[in-house]
Scaffold this motif. Structure first.
Motif, PDB file in Angstrom:
ATOM      1  N   VAL A 216     -17.606 -23.154 -22.287  1.00 41.38           N
ATOM      2  CA  VAL A 216     -16.642 -22.289 -23.173  1.00 41.38           C
ATOM      3  C   VAL A 216     -16.735 -23.118 -24.386  1.00 41.38           C
ATOM      4  CG1 VAL A 216     -14.855 -20.930 -23.506  1.00 41.38           C
ATOM      5  CG2 VAL A 216     -15.700 -21.244 -21.192  1.00 41.38           C
ATOM      6  N   ARG A 217     -17.070 -22.394 -25.505  1.00 36.42           N
ATOM      7  CA  ARG A 217     -17.027 -22.875 -26.801  1.00 36.42           C
ATOM      8  C   ARG A 217     -16.113 -22.135 -27.865  1.00 36.42           C
ATOM      9  NH1 ARG A 217     -20.530 -27.057 -28.111  1.00 36.42           N
ATOM     10  NH2 ARG A 217     -22.398 -27.500 -26.665  1.00 36.42           N
ATOM     11  N   PHE A 218     -15.483 -22.668 -28.814  1.00 35.32           N
ATOM     12  CA  PHE A 218     -14.513 -21.654 -29.537  1.00 35.32           C
ATOM     13  C   PHE A 218     -15.071 -21.952 -30.939  1.00 35.32           C
ATOM     14  CE2 PHE A 218     -12.411 -23.307 -25.669  1.00 35.32           C
ATOM     15  CZ  PHE A 218     -11.689 -22.267 -25.178  1.00 35.32           C
ATOM     16  N   ASP A 219     -14.681 -20.977 -31.972  1.00 30.97           N
ATOM     17  CA  ASP A 219     -14.995 -21.478 -33.205  1.00 30.97           C
ATOM     18  C   ASP A 219     -13.945 -21.759 -33.873  1.00 30.97           C
ATOM     19  OD1 ASP A 219     -13.467 -19.167 -33.368  1.00 30.97           O
ATOM     20  OD2 ASP A 219     -14.813 -17.876 -34.480  1.00 30.97           O
TER      21      ASP A 219
ATOM     22  N   LYS B 210      -1.707 -28.339 -29.616  1.00 28.79           N
ATOM     23  CA  LYS B 210      -0.949 -27.340 -30.280  1.00 28.79           C
ATOM     24  C   LYS B 210      -2.140 -26.531 -30.960  1.00 28.79           C
ATOM     25  CE  LYS B 210       2.445 -25.958 -33.689  1.00 28.79           C
ATOM     26  NZ  LYS B 210       3.355 -26.261 -34.873  1.00 28.79           N
ATOM     27  N   PRO B 211      -2.129 -25.135 -30.861  1.00 34.18           N
ATOM     28  CA  PRO B 211      -3.224 -24.395 -31.599  1.00 34.18           C
ATOM     29  C   PRO B 211      -3.279 -24.631 -33.220  1.00 34.18           C
ATOM     30  CG  PRO B 211      -2.184 -23.109 -30.113  1.00 34.18           C
ATOM     31  CD  PRO B 211      -1.446 -24.287 -30.035  1.00 34.18           C
ATOM     32  N   ASP B 212      -4.424 -24.966 -33.547  1.00 27.74           N
ATOM     33  CA  ASP B 212      -4.258 -25.112 -35.162  1.00 27.74           C
ATOM     34  C   ASP B 212      -5.710 -24.562 -35.725  1.00 27.74           C
ATOM     35  OD1 ASP B 212      -6.489 -27.194 -34.779  1.00 27.74           O
ATOM     36  OD2 ASP B 212      -4.747 -28.316 -34.174  1.00 27.74           O
ATOM     37  N   ALA B 213      -5.867 -24.654 -36.911  1.00 31.21           N
ATOM     38  CA  ALA B 213      -7.238 -24.203 -37.476  1.00 31.21           C
ATOM     39  C   ALA B 213      -8.385 -25.041 -37.388  1.00 31.21           C
ATOM     40  CB  ALA B 213      -7.191 -23.732 -38.952  1.00 31.21           C
ATOM     41  N   GLY B 214      -8.249 -26.263 -36.976  1.00 31.52           N
ATOM     42  CA  GLY B 214      -9.343 -27.076 -36.918  1.00 31.52           C
ATOM     43  C   GLY B 214     -10.169 -26.815 -35.544  1.00 31.52           C
ATOM     44  N   PRO B 215     -11.003 -27.909 -35.484  1.00 32.76           N
ATOM     45  CA  PRO B 215     -12.021 -27.835 -34.530  1.00 32.76           C
ATOM     46  C   PRO B 215     -11.533 -27.834 -32.925  1.00 32.76           C
ATOM     47  CG  PRO B 215     -12.303 -29.873 -35.472  1.00 32.76           C
ATOM     48  CD  PRO B 215     -11.145 -29.199 -36.129  1.00 32.76           C
ATOM     49  N   SER B 216     -12.170 -27.081 -32.060  1.00 31.71           N
ATOM     50  CA  SER B 216     -11.852 -26.945 -30.842  1.00 31.71           C
ATOM     51  C   SER B 216     -12.546 -27.814 -29.659  1.00 31.71           C
ATOM     52  CB  SER B 216     -11.421 -25.762 -30.277  1.00 31.71           C
ATOM     53  OG  SER B 216     -11.107 -25.627 -28.867  1.00 31.71           O
ATOM     54  N   GLU B 217     -12.057 -28.042 -28.655  1.00 31.71           N
ATOM     55  CA  GLU B 217     -12.836 -28.759 -27.661  1.00 31.71           C
ATOM     56  C   GLU B 217     -13.859 -28.060 -26.964  1.00 31.71           C
ATOM     57  OE1 GLU B 217      -9.143 -27.155 -25.734  1.00 31.71           O
ATOM     58  OE2 GLU B 217      -9.487 -28.357 -27.416  1.00 31.71           O
ATOM     59  N   VAL B 218     -14.707 -28.416 -26.274  1.00 25.16           N
ATOM     60  CA  VAL B 218     -15.764 -27.751 -25.298  1.00 25.16           C
ATOM     61  C   VAL B 218     -15.329 -27.976 -24.059  1.00 25.16           C
ATOM     62  CG1 VAL B 218     -18.232 -27.329 -24.710  1.00 25.16           C
ATOM     63  CG2 VAL B 218     -17.505 -28.264 -27.200  1.00 25.16           C
ATOM     64  N   LEU B 219     -15.202 -26.621 -23.257  1.00 28.00           N
ATOM     65  CA  LEU B 219     -14.819 -26.727 -21.611  1.00 28.00           C
ATOM     66  C   LEU B 219     -16.057 -26.507 -20.862  1.00 28.00           C
ATOM     67  CD1 LEU B 219     -11.859 -24.445 -21.848  1.00 28.00           C
ATOM     68  CD2 LEU B 219     -11.911 -26.763 -22.287  1.00 28.00           C
ATOM     69  N   LYS B 220     -16.302 -27.635 -20.015  1.00 28.11           N
ATOM     70  CA  LYS B 220     -17.317 -27.456 -19.085  1.00 28.11           C
ATOM     71  C   LYS B 220     -16.739 -27.102 -17.665  1.00 28.11           C
ATOM     72  CE  LYS B 220     -20.453 -30.414 -21.492  1.00 28.11           C
ATOM     73  NZ  LYS B 220     -21.170 -31.740 -21.770  1.00 28.11           N
ATOM     74  N   LEU B 221     -16.872 -25.879 -17.188  1.00 30.42           N
ATOM     75  CA  LEU B 221     -16.447 -25.351 -15.840  1.00 30.42           C
ATOM     76  C   LEU B 221     -17.294 -25.577 -14.701  1.00 30.42           C
ATOM     77  CD1 LEU B 221     -14.460 -22.428 -17.182  1.00 30.42           C
ATOM     78  CD2 LEU B 221     -13.558 -24.859 -17.288  1.00 30.42           C
ATOM     79  N   SER B 222     -16.948 -25.830 -13.522  1.00 27.95           N
ATOM     80  CA  SER B 222     -17.710 -25.846 -12.360  1.00 27.95           C
ATOM     81  C   SER B 222     -16.834 -25.372 -11.335  1.00 27.95           C
ATOM     82  CB  SER B 222     -18.141 -27.299 -12.044  1.00 27.95           C
ATOM     83  OG  SER B 222     -19.143 -27.335 -11.188  1.00 27.95           O
ATOM     84  N   TRP B 223     -17.378 -24.135 -10.799  1.00 31.95           N
ATOM     85  CA  TRP B 223     -16.361 -23.931  -9.710  1.00 31.95           C
ATOM     86  C   TRP B 223     -17.411 -23.639  -8.305  1.00 31.95           C
ATOM     87  CZ3 TRP B 223     -15.852 -18.752 -12.941  1.00 31.95           C
ATOM     88  CH2 TRP B 223     -14.771 -19.011 -13.917  1.00 31.95           C
ATOM     89  N   TYR B 224     -16.697 -23.811  -7.252  1.00 29.97           N
ATOM     90  CA  TYR B 224     -17.296 -23.576  -5.914  1.00 29.97           C
ATOM     91  C   TYR B 224     -16.941 -21.970  -5.569  1.00 29.97           C
ATOM     92  CZ  TYR B 224     -18.122 -28.544  -5.123  1.00 29.97           C
ATOM     93  OH  TYR B 224     -18.467 -29.868  -5.107  1.00 29.97           O
ATOM     94  N   PHE B 225     -17.890 -21.651  -4.572  1.00 32.71           N
ATOM     95  CA  PHE B 225     -17.827 -20.096  -4.009  1.00 32.71           C
ATOM     96  C   PHE B 225     -18.525 -20.069  -2.813  1.00 32.71           C
ATOM     97  CE2 PHE B 225     -21.648 -19.236  -6.341  1.00 32.71           C
ATOM     98  CZ  PHE B 225     -22.222 -18.108  -5.706  1.00 32.71           C
ATOM     99  N   LYS B 226     -18.050 -19.248  -1.896  1.00 28.38           N
ATOM    100  CA  LYS B 226     -18.707 -19.044  -0.676  1.00 28.38           C
ATOM    101  C   LYS B 226     -19.923 -17.823  -0.602  1.00 28.38           C
ATOM    102  CE  LYS B 226     -15.137 -21.055   1.674  1.00 28.38           C
ATOM    103  NZ  LYS B 226     -13.846 -20.752   2.894  1.00 28.38           N
TER     104      LYS B 226
ATOM    105  N   ILE C  15     -25.474 -21.688  -9.843  1.00 31.01           N
ATOM    106  CA  ILE C  15     -25.841 -20.700 -10.588  1.00 31.01           C
ATOM    107  C   ILE C  15     -25.239 -21.162 -12.125  1.00 31.01           C
ATOM    108  CG2 ILE C  15     -25.428 -18.355 -11.232  1.00 31.01           C
ATOM    109  CD1 ILE C  15     -25.212 -19.280  -7.755  1.00 31.01           C
ATOM    110  N   ASP C  16     -25.974 -21.224 -13.208  1.00 32.77           N
ATOM    111  CA  ASP C  16     -25.730 -21.642 -14.526  1.00 32.77           C
ATOM    112  C   ASP C  16     -25.530 -20.413 -15.525  1.00 32.77           C
ATOM    113  OD1 ASP C  16     -24.929 -22.900 -16.839  1.00 32.77           O
ATOM    114  OD2 ASP C  16     -26.816 -24.513 -16.514  1.00 32.77           O
ATOM    115  N   PHE C  17     -24.263 -20.093 -15.848  1.00 31.40           N
ATOM    116  CA  PHE C  17     -24.113 -18.961 -16.480  1.00 31.40           C
ATOM    117  C   PHE C  17     -24.317 -19.374 -18.225  1.00 31.40           C
ATOM    118  CE2 PHE C  17     -22.973 -16.759 -12.999  1.00 31.40           C
ATOM    119  CZ  PHE C  17     -22.883 -15.613 -13.320  1.00 31.40           C
ATOM    120  N   GLY C  18     -24.379 -20.782 -18.511  1.00 29.96           N
ATOM    121  CA  GLY C  18     -24.533 -21.131 -19.955  1.00 29.96           C
ATOM    122  C   GLY C  18     -23.742 -21.054 -20.761  1.00 29.96           C
ATOM    123  N   THR C  19     -23.502 -20.798 -22.042  1.00 34.47           N
ATOM    124  CA  THR C  19     -22.566 -20.932 -22.737  1.00 34.47           C
ATOM    125  C   THR C  19     -21.679 -19.666 -23.110  1.00 34.47           C
ATOM    126  OG1 THR C  19     -23.315 -23.082 -23.787  1.00 34.47           O
ATOM    127  CG2 THR C  19     -21.572 -21.612 -25.072  1.00 34.47           C
TER     128      THR C  19
END
Length: 155
Positions: free
Chosen positions: A45-48, A79-95, A140-144
């Motif tokens: 997950v990326r943010f502008d 705290k939310p601000d107008a600057g750059p944001s982090e990039v989130l890399k998520l990985s989930w297990y499922f059955k 299963i890789d959903f990309g960005t």
């Protein structure tokens, strides 16, 4: 003699409360709801900008939103601000069994979406993707997912 009813009832209620509290998961934590399974969903997950409060990300079999593969809430790490944001890399297990139980309606596809909450509890956009599910593929890789914010809210 003593009236034991007054002593036993509060102890039973207290003991039940302790047991119930111990087994209820913290569903609001910044970690996936399920922590085990035989397959993995990955997404980025990326943010502008950094002008957002939280996101909610969820995966379900297509056409079966009531069958949860996994989900996760993530709060902005500062705290939310107008600057750059982090990039989130998520990985989930499922059955796999959840895909099998909905096989007649899921079209062999997984639906994954990310919803963003902007500042001041304003709803932002929801980005949804569908990918083919192959039980033989463990990951299963959903990309960005690119999430758009409103920088003017943080000025």
């Amino acid at each position: 003699m003593y009236n034991t009813t007054k002593v036993i009832v509060p102890m039973v209620i207290f003991a039940f409360g302790m047991i119930a509290t111990a087994v209820v998961p913290n569903v609001r934590a910044d970690r996936p709801y399920y922590t085990s399974g035989d397959h993995i969903i990955k997404l980025i997950v990326r943010f502008d900008s950094d002008c957002w409060n939280e996101i909610y990300a969820r995966a379900t079999p297509k056409n079966n939103n009531h069958v949860l593969l996994n989900y996760q809430y993530i709060d902005n790490n500062d705290k939310p601000d107008a600057g750059p944001s982090e990039v989130l890399k998520l990985s989930w297990y499922f059955k796999d069994s959840k895909m099998q139980q909905t096989a007649s309606t899921n079209e062999d596809r997984i639906r994954t979406y990310v919803t963003i909450e902007l500042v001041n509890e304003q709803n932002g956009e929801t980005v949804t993707k569908y990918l083919h599910y192959d039980a033989g593929r463990r990951t299963i890789d959903f990309g960005t997912f690119l999430m758009h914010t409103d920088k003017s809210l943080c000025q």
